[in-house]
Design an enzyme around this catalytic site. Structure first.
Site, PDB file in Angstrom:
ATOM      1  CB  SER A 101      12.071  83.199  15.388  1.00  0.00           C
ATOM      2  OG  SER A 101      13.415  82.444  15.423  1.00  0.00           O
ATOM      3  CG  ASP A 125      17.050  86.771   9.793  1.00  0.00           C
ATOM      4  OD1 ASP A 125      17.905  86.079  10.120  1.00  0.00           O
ATOM      5  OD2 ASP A 125      15.645  86.626  10.265  1.00  0.00           O
ATOM      6  CG  HIS A 165      16.570  85.968  13.768  1.00  0.00           C
ATOM      7  ND1 HIS A 165      15.777  85.503  12.597  1.00  0.00           N
ATOM      8  CD2 HIS A 165      16.150  85.260  14.740  1.00  0.00           C
ATOM      9  CE1 HIS A 165      14.596  84.679  13.163  1.00  0.00           C
ATOM     10  NE2 HIS A 165      15.041  84.352  14.547  1.00  0.00           N
TER      11      HIS A 165
END
Lengths: 215, 402
Positions: free
Chosen positions: B166, B336, B369
């Site tokens: 991320s 995701d 995610h």
């Protein structure tokens, strides 16, 4: 050494084989100079790349369509991306590799001509191995049975096969001529991988390995 | 057959292993302030970090872990505020894919953060009061610049690996672009080369929730003795939804009711999913500063590697006449939708365009995610295999026999 198993399995497997090395892989390894930069297009689980790294110390990369193949290859420390020969080769700069290898894959591409063009653009040389659809046993199957041929190499039913662009050796060499590609070396493999002298190769070769370059 | 005792690696002596130290801190920019992308300069400032494992004598085994938006330096040991295990203790630790028996792992709280590194909650040396909104806007590039100064302090010229998911993945990319000669291999996970319009939009919702809280006080809540906990909790609730996936939410909660047999026909948390989100929000405010949330989300929004390189992402990875020397392994997850696989593929295409050494794996998962933080053995196997391959190329000693 017995002949290669005559199974009607799929051409492309993702299980890392612990058994004998594929015959065309041996020939490809022979053709590649040590310490070079190699891209293997359609590298499956990375078996050939691993052979090349071990035997020739190459800087090897791979592209593979199946995620299972990519997982196995990357988990073995190989540089492999999930990608498609038909679309992803366009990204690479010219002459980025010493060799670009396409083993038993060209018949499964949507645009073999575009792929072939890209191979000799990205690599100073390209190495292509392919099954010969002109092989006499294949001709006999079609002639005598009136059915789409199936061999140990081409084991799929017609309605599920990924091999949508099969050709004979003569067809392939004709395309090379059209594209201005030089066939530097041609190695012929007969039934079950036996090496043949190139007598009537389009009839007697089960598969062939080509070393190609741009004119 | 029993192994020959002479070949079995002996257990490390207990007295040779120091007790894990508390968070380490270093003062940076005392001599000259660190320039920031926004034009200001910051310094002197503090970076709080944790290390695990031991640096090899030739200093070749360092792995930098970059944390995500709300992460911190407590990768693999218990969090001092929540008491929970480290946020990536499935990935980092003895025998884990990032094996602390083998690698020297460093993780620093980003600048702008609130777990010990200088951020908006700290005192502005000019006034003695908390910075609040007078803290300069920082970027991912600034975070990485500060980490590079930390590595200078630790005497590490080149990282063996830099890894993160991320926003951590953005830092990994920034590292590879800004300091290619200081990174042997880079593992950007579930990330993107630029923050998408949709992701900026979600961040803006979170920021507006914080700023709409009357207790935010224009950012001066610490001076005025309030805390915008309601706004920060709402920001966290909205963001948390984006970290999951519809199938994951459905599997976990469905339409199940919370501690009741029937609907209340009111606005209590009837549904388990509501109760879960409220809990996520209220737990978050105990450990996170609202202004830090504003600053760090802004840093992510500003991230755009292609934009900084003439609109061509491939240019970011050019290095002299050749492509980047860094070996990459990108990982994405099928479910995701915040940083979808297409974002990773864009980066792979740019790396191919400079003939970089790159691996790319998409992991099948329905966890959204957050999958990179959760139980995903196939993912761990890929990371372990990639690191082992790179370690061999880098000439690190082989992994001890298992």
């Amino acid at each position: 050494m017995t002949a290669a198993p005559r199974i009607l399995g799929p051409l492309r497997t993702v299980q890392r084989p612990s058994g004998p090395i594929r015959d065309d892989f041996r020939m490809i390894v022979d053709l590649i100079e040590p310490g070079t930069r190699v891209l293997d297009v359609g590298c499956e689980d990375g078996r050939l790349l691993e052979l090349l790294v071990e035997a020739k110390g190459v800087d090897g990369r791979g592209i593979e369509l199946s995620m299972a193949g990519v997982h196995t290859a990357v988990s073995h420390g190989l540089s492999v991306i999930q990608g498609d020969a038909d679309t992803d080769l366009n990204d690479y700069p010219s002459a980025a590799f010493d060799y670009v290898v396409l083993s038993q894959t060209i018949q499964a591409t949507r645009d073999p001509r575009g792929v072939l063009d890209n191979l000799v653009r990205i690599g100073r040389r390209a190495i292509v191995s392919l099954p010969n659809f002109g092989y006499w046993r294949i001709r006999m199957q079609l002639l005598l049975n009136g059915r789409m041929p199936r061999t140990w190499q081409l084991g799929h039913e017609w309605w599920e096969t990924p091999n949508i662009h099969l050709c004979t050796l003569t067809d392939f060499e004709d395309l090379c001529t059209r594209l201005g590609i030089v066939i530097e070396t041609r190695r012929i493999l007969g039934r079950g991988g036996a090496r043949r002298t190139p007598l009537m190769p389009n009839l007697l070769a089960e598969q062939a390995v080509y070393l190609l370059s741009r004119r | 057959m029993s192994p020959d005792p002479s070949t079995v690696p002996s257990e490390p002596l207990l007295d040779a292993v120091p007790a894990p130290p508390a968070t380490q801190r270093v003062m940076i920019g005392a001599a000259s302030p660190m320039p920031l992308d926004g034009g200001d300069a910051l310094g002197p400032f503090t970076l709080a970090y944790r290390t695990y494992g031991r640096l090899s004598p030739d200093r070749s085994n360092a792995v930098l872990v970059c944390h995500a938006l709300t992460g911190d330096q407590y990768v693999a040991d218990h969090h001092p505020v929540t008491g929970k295990p480290g946020w990536w203790d499935t990935m980092v630790g003895p025998g884990r894919p990032i094996d602390t028996e083998r690698y020297f792992v460093v993780c620093a709280n980003v600048i702008g953060g609130c777990m010990g590194s200088t951020g908006p909650a700290d005192a502005d040396p000019r006034t003695g009061n908390p910075f609040g909104l007078s803290f300069p806007v920082i970027t991912v590039g600034d975070m990485v610049r500060a980490q590079a100064l930390l590595l200078d302090h630790l005497g590490i010229d080149q990282l063996f690996a830099v890894i993160g998911g991320s926003m951590g993945g953005m830092q990994v990319l920034q590292w590879a672009v800004a300091y290619p000669e200081r990174v042997f291999c880079a593992i950007p996970i579930a990330t993107a080369s630029r923050h998408s319009a949709q992701n900026i939009a979600f961040h803006e919702v979170g920021r507006q929730a914080i700023m709409a809280d009357p207790d935010w006080r224009g950012g001066a809540y610490l001076l005025e003795g309030t805390r915008p906990v309601r706004g920060l909790a709402v920001a966290r609730m909205a963001a948390h939804i984006t970290y999951l996936s519809e199938p994951a939410l459905h599997r976990k909660f469905g339409r199940n009711l919370q501690d009741r047999a029937r609907l209340s026909f009111g606005f209590d948390a009837d549904f388990q999913v509501e109760s879960y989100l409220r809990h996520q929000g209220s737990a978050f405010v105990d450990r996170f500063d609202a202004n830090s949330y504003l600053y760090i989300t802004r840093a992510m929004d500003y991230f755009d590697l292609a934009g900084e390189h003439g609109g061509h992402l491939a240019n970011a990875f050019r290095h002299g006449p050749k492509g980047t020397p860094v070996r990459f392994c990108l990982v994405s997850f099928t479910s995701d939708w915040l940083f979808p696989t297409s974002e990773s593929r864009t980066i792979v295409h740019a790396l191919n365009a400079v003939a970089a050494n790159v691996s790319f794996v998409e992991i099948e998962s329905d966890k959204g995610h957050d999958a990179f933080l959760l139980h995903e053995p196939a993912f761990w196997k890929v990371i372990r295999g990639f690191l082992d391959g790179c370690a061999e190329h880098r000439g690190l000693p082989p992994r001890a026999a298992e």
